[in-house]
Design an enzyme around this catalytic site. Structure first.
Site, PDB file in Angstrom:
ATOM      1  N   ARG A   1      -8.675   8.429   8.548  1.00 11.76           N
ATOM      2  CA  ARG A   1      -8.231   7.685   9.715  1.00 11.76           C
ATOM      3  C   ARG A   1      -8.424   8.629  10.900  1.00 11.76           C
ATOM      4  O   ARG A   1      -8.223   9.850  10.782  1.00 11.76           O
ATOM      5  CB  ARG A   1      -6.743   7.333   9.588  1.00 11.76           C
ATOM      6  N   HIS A   2      -8.809   8.080  12.053  1.00 16.01           N
ATOM      7  CA  HIS A   2      -8.973   8.899  13.259  1.00 16.01           C
ATOM      8  C   HIS A   2      -7.696   9.699  13.537  1.00 16.01           C
ATOM      9  O   HIS A   2      -6.613   9.361  13.063  1.00 16.01           O
ATOM     10  CB  HIS A   2      -9.299   7.995  14.446  1.00 16.01           C
TER      11      HIS A   2
END
Ligand code: NAG
Ligand code: NAG
Ligand code: NAG
Ligand code: NAG
Length: 456
Positions: free
Chosen positions: A75-76
């Site tokens: 996930r960013h």
């Protein structure tokens, strides 16, 4: 003596006042759901962001095994609020400014003095802290698997098209440093893998664009637990409770989480909430994740089949290449997406499933639930599959084995209760999904006009 003691008391009172905000955020930060800092799941990183932590000893490469392939789904990193959240915060703040805060409302006064510094143009972009999240994660993974991240290994780096993900991918790559000569120059955009939910017609029609699908979330917003939080916040702000609603209270709580994640400060917004309130707001966030990305509806997880199949195709390929003594064509695959990418995949694989569904009316029964999104998908969350080739003589097990790590901690496989599985056992356990779950069929909308004709 007396004056000195009074002085000491005053001093400790002043110290307590200074410390209170810190205690405040420490108490709440475990309940920020998908807006949680990665440090919440790995607290050792607060003092040393490159440390592999206490769990590292148990997650070393298993004896007599060499890693062949690593696939990391990320996930960013930490991001700014979205434009919509910034707009709602601006509205709430303006409302507090318009009302001259009474002396009886220190909370309202300190919020009126707070500087609204978010601009809509920040719209969900990666924050500087998010770049650090990714650079540090890259360095820790490289330290954990030095053979795979050795110089001149080929890295395939793919990302969702969202700016924050592309930036996260670039930061991850920077974290690996110049000594690695990676032969892919560009981050490759692949939304059909990283944003499968957007491309799944059935998910979009039945869940994303169907207001009725979130009925449990809406019911909880109107329920007794949220009502209590609303009344407390309204009273702290000296506002009539009718002027507040669950969405505005959620924005205030979100702001507390953003200020901590982005700026590492405890903002006055946090002082509106007790730990009990935070648990209620965490549940509201988890309810939404559950019904929109988790076990709430089958299509949520089935839409991730495309990613699931892709993972196993690459594992298959690496095993075949290894068996025929060829070099592994994709030893490192790093893909950057969203909480919405990871959560459905974990649900498809059966992780973090509670016996009872999360509902508006079972808040208390779900106190010890497995499905806590802040523990599963904080910023920079990562799910890593590692394929090993093992020396048969020493292990007396099958040659190819797999480990899974979530947020750098080994996961326990459901079929064995162990943290390592033979590749054959893993495929056997997920046989039904591998054979029968295909994105196109799962996501196709039933042809409604057939029914209409039938009825005619
Ligand atoms: C995205 O990945 C899928 C699965 O590997 C592949 O079939 C597709 O061609 C890729 N799309 C792009 C645009 O690279
Ligand atoms: C964040 O703030 C805490 C407490 O003020 C401090 O100890 C810590 O070093 C800060 N972390 C960073 C990354 O600046
Ligand atoms: C797995 O381990 C847990 C706790 O150690 C135990 O309660 C459970 O019964 C085990 N399950 C299986 C399938 O062995
Ligand atoms: C309705 O059925 C016809 C004939 O089977 C088909 O060509 C058309 O695409 C269908 N329309 C929709 C909205 O599914």
């Amino acid at each position: 003596m007396a004056p000195r003691r009074a002085g000491a008391a005053l001093l400790s009172a002043a110290l307590l006042l200074l410390l209170l905000p810190l205690l405040g955020s420490a108490g709440l930060s475990g309940y920020f759901g998908t807006k949680s800092r990665y440090e919440e799941v790995n607290p050792h990183l607060v003092s040393d962001p490159l440390s592999l932590g206490p769990a590292a000893a148990g997650s070393q490469v298993p004896a007599a095994c060499a890693p062949l392939q690593l696939r990391a789904l990320l996930r960013h990193g930490t991001r700014y609020p979205t434009a919509g959240q910034i707009r709602r915060l601006g509205d709430l703040h303006a409302r507090l400014l318009r009302r001259r805060p009474a002396a009886a409302c220190p909370a309202a006064a300190s919020l009126a003095a707070w500087q609204m510094w978010y601009e809509e143009s920040l719209d969900g972009r990666l924050a500087p802290q998010g770049r650090r999240d990714m650079e540090h994660l890259a360095r820790r993974l490289a330290a954990r698997f030095p053979a795979l991240f050795a110089a001149r290994r080929r890295l395939v780096l793919a990302s969702s098209s969202k700016h924050r993900c592309l930036q996260s991918g670039a930061a991850f790559r920077r974290g690996l440093g110049p000594s690695l000569s990676l032969d892919s120059d560009e981050v490759e955009v692949n939304d059909s893998l990283m944003r499968f939910f957007d491309h799944c017609a059935k998910f979009v029609a039945w869940v994303e664009e169907n207001d009725a699908a979130m009925c449990q979330v809406e019911a909880f917003k109107e329920g007794p637990e949220m009502r209590k939080v609303l009344e407390k916040v309204a009273s702290a702000l000296c506002l009539p409770v009718e002027e507040l609603n669950a969405d505005l209270v959620q924005v205030a709580f979100l702001t507390c989480s953003y200020e901590l994640a982005i700026k590492n400060v405890t903002s006055p917004w946090c002082s509106l909430f007790s730990e009990e309130d935070a648990k209620v707001l965490e549940y509201l966030n988890d309810l939404k994740q559950y019904w929109k990305r988790g076990y709430g509806y089958d299509i949520n997880s089935r839409s991730s089949c495309i990613l699931f199949q892709d993972i196993f195709q690459h594992l298959d390929k690496a095993v075949e290449e290894s068996k025929s003594s060829k070099p592994i064509s994709s030893p490192l695959i790093v893909q950057v997406g969203h909480a919405e990418t990871l959560q459905p995949l974990l649900a498809l694989m059966g992780f973090f499933k509670d016996d009872e569904p999360l509902k508006a009316n079972n808040y208390v029964r779900q106190t010890h639930r497995k499905f806590r999104s802040g523990r599963i998908v904080p910023y920079a969350a990562n799910l890593v599959f590692v394929l090993y080739h093992c020396d048969q003589v020493k292990t007396s097990k099958e040659e190819y084995q797999v480990q899974m790590l979530l947020n750098e901690k080994l996961m326990t496989f459901h079929h064995s209760n162990e943290t390592i599985s033979t590749y054959a056992d893993l495929k056997d356990y997920y046989k039904d999904i591998l054979e029968n779950c295909h994105f196109k069929e799962e996501c196709e909308l039933p042809k409604t006009n057939v029914t209409v004709i039938d009825e005619l």
